[in-house]
Motif scaffolding. Structure first.
Motif, mmCIF file in Angstrom:
data_model
loop_
_atom_site.group_PDB
_atom_site.id
_atom_site.type_symbol
_atom_site.label_atom_id
_atom_site.label_comp_id
_atom_site.label_asym_id
_atom_site.label_seq_id
_atom_site.Cartn_x
_atom_site.Cartn_y
_atom_site.Cartn_z
ATOM 1 N N ALA A 173 0.823 -1.207 0.000
ATOM 2 C CA ALA A 173 0.000 0.000 0.000
ATOM 3 C C ALA A 173 0.859 1.259 0.000
ATOM 4 O O ALA A 173 0.518 2.250 -0.657
ATOM 5 C CB ALA A 173 -0.933 -0.019 1.203
ATOM 6 N N LYS A 174 1.975 1.222 0.695
ATOM 7 C CA LYS A 174 2.842 2.401 0.776
ATOM 8 C C LYS A 174 3.487 2.741 -0.571
ATOM 9 O O LYS A 174 3.975 3.864 -0.760
ATOM 10 C CB LYS A 174 3.932 2.185 1.821
ATOM 11 C CG LYS A 174 4.904 1.062 1.501
ATOM 12 C CD LYS A 174 5.932 0.887 2.600
ATOM 13 C CE LYS A 174 6.871 -0.281 2.327
ATOM 14 N NZ LYS A 174 7.656 -0.098 1.097
ATOM 15 N N THR A 224 -9.811 0.189 -1.812
ATOM 16 C CA THR A 224 -10.051 1.604 -1.516
ATOM 17 C C THR A 224 -8.767 2.406 -1.622
ATOM 18 O O THR A 224 -8.759 3.536 -2.132
ATOM 19 C CB THR A 224 -10.661 1.756 -0.114
ATOM 20 O OG1 THR A 224 -11.918 1.061 -0.074
ATOM 21 C CG2 THR A 224 -10.878 3.218 0.241
ATOM 22 N N GLY A 225 -7.658 1.816 -1.169
ATOM 23 C CA GLY A 225 -6.370 2.491 -1.258
ATOM 24 C C GLY A 225 -5.943 2.734 -2.690
ATOM 25 O O GLY A 225 -5.379 3.787 -3.016
ATOM 26 N N ARG A 262 -5.804 6.820 -5.232
ATOM 27 C CA ARG A 262 -4.750 7.414 -6.059
ATOM 28 C C ARG A 262 -5.275 7.709 -7.456
ATOM 29 O O ARG A 262 -6.145 7.010 -7.958
ATOM 30 C CB ARG A 262 -3.551 6.473 -6.185
ATOM 31 C CG ARG A 262 -2.563 6.557 -5.061
ATOM 32 C CD ARG A 262 -2.991 5.849 -3.823
ATOM 33 N NE ARG A 262 -1.919 5.813 -2.825
ATOM 34 C CZ ARG A 262 -2.033 5.213 -1.645
ATOM 35 N NH1 ARG A 262 -3.167 4.601 -1.325
ATOM 36 N NH2 ARG A 262 -1.022 5.237 -0.799
ATOM 37 N N ALA A 292 -10.043 -2.673 1.958
ATOM 38 C CA ALA A 292 -9.133 -1.582 2.301
ATOM 39 C C ALA A 292 -8.091 -1.387 1.202
ATOM 40 O O ALA A 292 -7.732 -0.249 0.861
ATOM 41 C CB ALA A 292 -8.452 -1.858 3.631
ATOM 42 N N TYR A 293 -7.601 -2.490 0.647
ATOM 43 C CA TYR A 293 -6.609 -2.366 -0.423
ATOM 44 C C TYR A 293 -7.237 -1.752 -1.671
ATOM 45 O O TYR A 293 -6.657 -0.851 -2.289
ATOM 46 C CB TYR A 293 -5.997 -3.724 -0.752
ATOM 47 C CG TYR A 293 -4.811 -3.616 -1.690
ATOM 48 C CD1 TYR A 293 -3.550 -3.297 -1.200
ATOM 49 C CD2 TYR A 293 -4.968 -3.794 -3.059
ATOM 50 C CE1 TYR A 293 -2.468 -3.160 -2.054
ATOM 51 C CE2 TYR A 293 -3.885 -3.662 -3.926
ATOM 52 C CZ TYR A 293 -2.638 -3.346 -3.415
ATOM 53 O OH TYR A 293 -1.574 -3.199 -4.259
#
Length: 290
Positions: A212-213, A238-239, A243, A235-236
């Motif tokens: 994710a980072k 959405t991450g 972007r 969550a991934y």
């Protein structure tokens, strides 16, 4: 459901703009279904990466097909998944002294002699490994859209430029194709970066699941992140959506390879934008009934 009904339903499902803003909604305000992509064509029903496989996808009403591109010893781009030809052709029988029967070690004329269908079933005996040019022309004839994977780019220096050249020669780099009919992807981040650097207007995807980072860095050259469905989380997804990719749109997620109804409903619930599947009819029915 009858195949023709499935086809009509599928076309309706896939009518949403590919790069519409997140969250994706239909005209009625309901959440839009993910796009469905026929993996190596409708590969549960016809030999993978062959013209019959994309024809079968078209018969099912599936606009998007995925394929794999590699290069022969004499420089022809061909559509085949494995680095070796043993699994999906009769290369071992035709060329018994040429182990390990790698794509890169045989000429285009030699590969054109191979039977790429009998392994799947007698109805497909004599099916050939298509060149990328043949494949593009069939996809165009079928009015389909293409998720093109550059396979094993480390084996084929310069394959990105060559692939783009052929796409251009065949009319696939005009505005209409670039806007909604073509995505080029790879498991190699370097290969995706190269495609983006050579032709910034082409939509690109990274196959895999970066940390994710690191997603912000990937957003500089990839419009999509395409991970395996295994372990994928909301969550991934959405991450990734948080972007914006190199074309200014929110990044997308196409996940693979989902072949059953429960799996399709699960990943759709995570918010993915596309589902890559060997059984696109099964996935479409699952999404339609969710």
């Amino acid at each position: 459901m009858h195949a023709r009904s499935v086809a009509a339903t599928t076309i309706a499902l896939l009518g949403f703009a590919l790069f519409a803003p997140v969250p994706r909604v239909s005209a009625a305000g309901a959440p839009a279904h993910p796009l469905v992509v026929a993996h190596r064509g409708a590969s549960a029903y016809a030999p993978e990466n062959t013209l019959p496989a994309i024809d079968r996808a078209a018969a099912l009403g599936i606009p998007w097909v995925e394929n794999d591109v590699q290069r022969t010893r004499d420089g022809e781009l061909v559509v085949v998944h494995d680095a070796g030809l043993r699994r999906t052709t009769d290369a071992e029988r035709v060329f018994p002294g040429r182990a390990p029967w790698r794509v890169k070690d045989l000429t285009a004329a030699e590969i054109a002699r191979l039977d790429a269908g009998s392994w799947f079933g007698p109805a497909y005996a004599g099916t050939r490994v298509p060149t990328l040019r043949q494949y593009l022309r069939r996809v165009e004839h079928n009015h389909q859209k293409l998720l093109l994977e550059i396979k094993n780019p480390e084996l084929y220096p310069g394959i990105e430029r060559q692939t783009l050249q052929l796409l251009g020669d065949e009319g696939w780099l005009d505005r209409s194709h670039r806007a909604g009919r073509l995505i080029v992807q790879s498991f190699s981040a370097g290969s995706v970066r190269t495609v983006h650097a050579l032709r910034p207007g082409v939509r690109t995807a990274f196959l895999g699941r970066p940390a994710a980072k690191d997603l912000t860095a990937y957003a500089g050259f990839a419009d999509l992140i395409n991970p395996s469905h295994s372990g994928l989380t909301d969550a991934y997804v959405t991450g990734v959506h948080a972007r914006r990719g190199p074309h200014g749109d929110p990044m997308r997620v196409f996940t693979w390879t989902v072949d059953d109804a429960p799996g399709a409903r699960t990943v759709a619930g995570l918010g993915v934008d596309g589902i890559i599947t060997d059984r696109p009819d099964v996935v479409c029915r699952a999404l339609d009934s969710a």
